[in-house]
Design a protein around this motif. Structure first.
Motif, PDB file in Angstrom:
ATOM      1  N   THR A   1      57.495  19.551 -28.015  1.00  0.00           N
ATOM      2  CA  THR A   1      57.386  19.848 -29.438  1.00  0.00           C
ATOM      3  C   THR A   1      56.123  19.221 -30.022  1.00  0.00           C
ATOM      4  OG1 THR A   1      59.790  19.927 -29.600  1.00  0.00           O
ATOM      5  CG2 THR A   1      58.587  19.700 -31.650  1.00  0.00           C
ATOM      6  N   SER A   2      55.891  17.977 -29.690  1.00  0.00           N
ATOM      7  CA  SER A   2      54.721  17.262 -30.189  1.00  0.00           C
ATOM      8  C   SER A   2      53.428  17.902 -29.687  1.00  0.00           C
ATOM      9  CB  SER A   2      54.802  15.801 -29.760  1.00  0.00           C
ATOM     10  OG  SER A   2      53.712  15.078 -30.258  1.00  0.00           O
ATOM     11  N   GLU A   3      53.410  18.259 -28.421  1.00  0.00           N
ATOM     12  CA  GLU A   3      52.229  18.906 -27.831  1.00  0.00           C
ATOM     13  C   GLU A   3      51.964  20.254 -28.509  1.00  0.00           C
ATOM     14  OE1 GLU A   3      51.542  21.115 -23.648  1.00  0.00           O
ATOM     15  OE2 GLU A   3      52.161  19.021 -23.481  1.00  0.00           O
ATOM     16  N   GLY A   4      53.003  21.025 -28.727  1.00  0.00           N
ATOM     17  CA  GLY A   4      52.845  22.317 -29.404  1.00  0.00           C
ATOM     18  C   GLY A   4      52.356  22.161 -30.827  1.00  0.00           C
ATOM     19  N   ARG A   5      52.899  21.173 -31.537  1.00  0.00           N
ATOM     20  CA  ARG A   5      52.471  20.916 -32.918  1.00  0.00           C
ATOM     21  C   ARG A   5      50.993  20.552 -32.962  1.00  0.00           C
ATOM     22  NH1 ARG A   5      51.461  16.514 -35.464  1.00  0.00           N
ATOM     23  NH2 ARG A   5      52.512  15.195 -33.945  1.00  0.00           N
ATOM     24  N   LYS A   6      50.574  19.703 -32.043  1.00  0.00           N
ATOM     25  CA  LYS A   6      49.170  19.290 -32.010  1.00  0.00           C
ATOM     26  C   LYS A   6      48.251  20.471 -31.688  1.00  0.00           C
ATOM     27  CE  LYS A   6      50.228  14.526 -30.993  1.00  0.00           C
ATOM     28  NZ  LYS A   6      50.505  13.539 -29.969  1.00  0.00           N
ATOM     29  N   LYS A   7      48.684  21.344 -30.773  1.00  0.00           N
ATOM     30  CA  LYS A   7      47.895  22.540 -30.462  1.00  0.00           C
ATOM     31  C   LYS A   7      47.717  23.395 -31.706  1.00  0.00           C
ATOM     32  CE  LYS A   7      48.955  23.404 -25.599  1.00  0.00           C
ATOM     33  NZ  LYS A   7      49.659  24.305 -24.669  1.00  0.00           N
ATOM     34  N   MET A   8      48.807  23.575 -32.453  1.00  0.00           N
ATOM     35  CA  MET A   8      48.727  24.395 -33.656  1.00  0.00           C
ATOM     36  C   MET A   8      47.851  23.755 -34.719  1.00  0.00           C
ATOM     37  SD  MET A   8      52.498  26.077 -34.123  1.00  0.00           S
ATOM     38  CE  MET A   8      53.501  24.631 -33.726  1.00  0.00           C
ATOM     39  N   GLU A   9      47.946  22.446 -34.857  1.00  0.00           N
ATOM     40  CA  GLU A   9      47.118  21.759 -35.841  1.00  0.00           C
ATOM     41  C   GLU A   9      45.636  21.887 -35.509  1.00  0.00           C
ATOM     42  OE1 GLU A   9      48.757  17.827 -35.809  1.00  0.00           O
ATOM     43  OE2 GLU A   9      50.163  18.273 -37.422  1.00  0.00           O
ATOM     44  N   ASP A  10      45.316  21.972 -34.229  1.00  0.00           N
ATOM     45  CA  ASP A  10      43.922  22.082 -33.811  1.00  0.00           C
ATOM     46  C   ASP A  10      43.357  23.495 -33.935  1.00  0.00           C
ATOM     47  OD1 ASP A  10      43.910  19.395 -33.247  1.00  0.00           O
ATOM     48  OD2 ASP A  10      44.210  19.647 -31.094  1.00  0.00           O
ATOM     49  N   LEU A  11      44.248  24.483 -34.107  1.00  0.00           N
ATOM     50  CA  LEU A  11      43.773  25.863 -34.212  1.00  0.00           C
ATOM     51  C   LEU A  11      43.100  26.086 -35.555  1.00  0.00           C
ATOM     52  CD1 LEU A  11      46.726  28.016 -32.837  1.00  0.00           C
ATOM     53  CD2 LEU A  11      44.589  27.469 -31.696  1.00  0.00           C
ATOM     54  N   THR A  12      41.917  26.652 -35.503  1.00  0.00           N
ATOM     55  CA  THR A  12      41.237  27.025 -36.729  1.00  0.00           C
ATOM     56  C   THR A  12      41.575  28.481 -37.017  1.00  0.00           C
ATOM     57  OG1 THR A  12      39.118  27.302 -37.826  1.00  0.00           O
ATOM     58  CG2 THR A  12      39.117  27.606 -35.454  1.00  0.00           C
ATOM     59  N   MET A  13      41.738  28.805 -38.255  1.00  0.00           N
ATOM     60  CA  MET A  13      42.081  30.176 -38.610  1.00  0.00           C
ATOM     61  C   MET A  13      40.856  30.917 -39.153  1.00  0.00           C
ATOM     62  SD  MET A  13      45.068  30.176 -37.489  1.00  0.00           S
ATOM     63  CE  MET A  13      45.869  31.677 -37.972  1.00  0.00           C
ATOM     64  N   ASP A  14      39.687  30.313 -39.030  1.00  0.00           N
ATOM     65  CA  ASP A  14      38.420  30.967 -39.386  1.00  0.00           C
ATOM     66  C   ASP A  14      37.788  31.458 -38.096  1.00  0.00           C
ATOM     67  OD1 ASP A  14      38.702  30.317 -42.090  1.00  0.00           O
ATOM     68  OD2 ASP A  14      37.834  28.335 -41.759  1.00  0.00           O
ATOM     69  N   PHE A  15      38.028  32.712 -37.792  1.00  0.00           N
ATOM     70  CA  PHE A  15      37.608  33.263 -36.512  1.00  0.00           C
ATOM     71  C   PHE A  15      36.147  33.684 -36.555  1.00  0.00           C
ATOM     72  CE2 PHE A  15      42.099  34.434 -37.256  1.00  0.00           C
ATOM     73  CZ  PHE A  15      42.649  33.515 -36.391  1.00  0.00           C
ATOM     74  N   LYS A  16      35.393  33.198 -35.588  1.00  0.00           N
ATOM     75  CA  LYS A  16      33.979  33.524 -35.490  1.00  0.00           C
ATOM     76  C   LYS A  16      33.733  34.655 -34.505  1.00  0.00           C
ATOM     77  CE  LYS A  16      32.595  28.828 -36.729  1.00  0.00           C
ATOM     78  NZ  LYS A  16      33.838  28.516 -37.370  1.00  0.00           N
ATOM     79  N   SER A  17      34.754  34.962 -33.700  1.00  0.00           N
ATOM     80  CA  SER A  17      34.603  36.034 -32.718  1.00  0.00           C
ATOM     81  C   SER A  17      35.970  36.640 -32.414  1.00  0.00           C
ATOM     82  CB  SER A  17      33.989  35.493 -31.422  1.00  0.00           C
ATOM     83  OG  SER A  17      34.898  34.610 -30.790  1.00  0.00           O
ATOM     84  N   THR A  18      35.926  37.799 -31.812  1.00  0.00           N
ATOM     85  CA  THR A  18      37.157  38.464 -31.398  1.00  0.00           C
ATOM     86  C   THR A  18      37.863  37.649 -30.325  1.00  0.00           C
ATOM     87  OG1 THR A  18      36.120  40.589 -31.874  1.00  0.00           O
ATOM     88  CG2 THR A  18      38.082  40.630 -30.493  1.00  0.00           C
TER      89      THR A  18
END
Length: 104
Positions: A15-32
């Motif tokens: 759960t902690s690992e998944g949460r950290k992965k999601m927190e690190d995801l940026t939602m400003d996509f620079k490419s496809t």
């Protein structure tokens, strides 16, 4: 109780690992490619959350049963309250990221 403790620590770590992965995801996509990578990660975490939630609920139930039987937990026990807090954060972040993704 040792088996339950091991299972609870594993669920907490996932759960902690998944949460950290999601927190690190940026939602400003620079490419496809970046968009596809983020969608893939979020879909995997969403799919994994079904089994994880089932496991967590079962583990919390067993812990409550042990408490009713006045079981004395070891000093290093990971109580379900901490796991539930982490799980709640995981779910909130996942919903937010999926919502943001659907609006893009």
């Amino acid at each position: 109780a040792n088996v339950l403790g091991t299972m609870m620590r594993k669920s907490f770590a996932l759960t902690s690992e998944g949460r950290k992965k999601m927190e690190d995801l940026t939602m400003d996509f620079k490419s496809t490619e970046e968009l596809i990578a983020n969608v893939t990660i979020l879909q995997k975490l969403k799919n994994d959350s079904v089994a994880l939630e089932k496991d967590i609920k079962a583990q919390v139930g067993v812990e409550k049963m042990l408490e009713r039987q006045r079981f004395i937990f070891p000093a290093n026990w990971l109580y379900s309250d901490g796991m539930i807090g982490e799980w709640t954060s995981y779910q909130q972040i996942l919903r937010m990221k999926l919502s943001l993704l659907s609006h893009k």
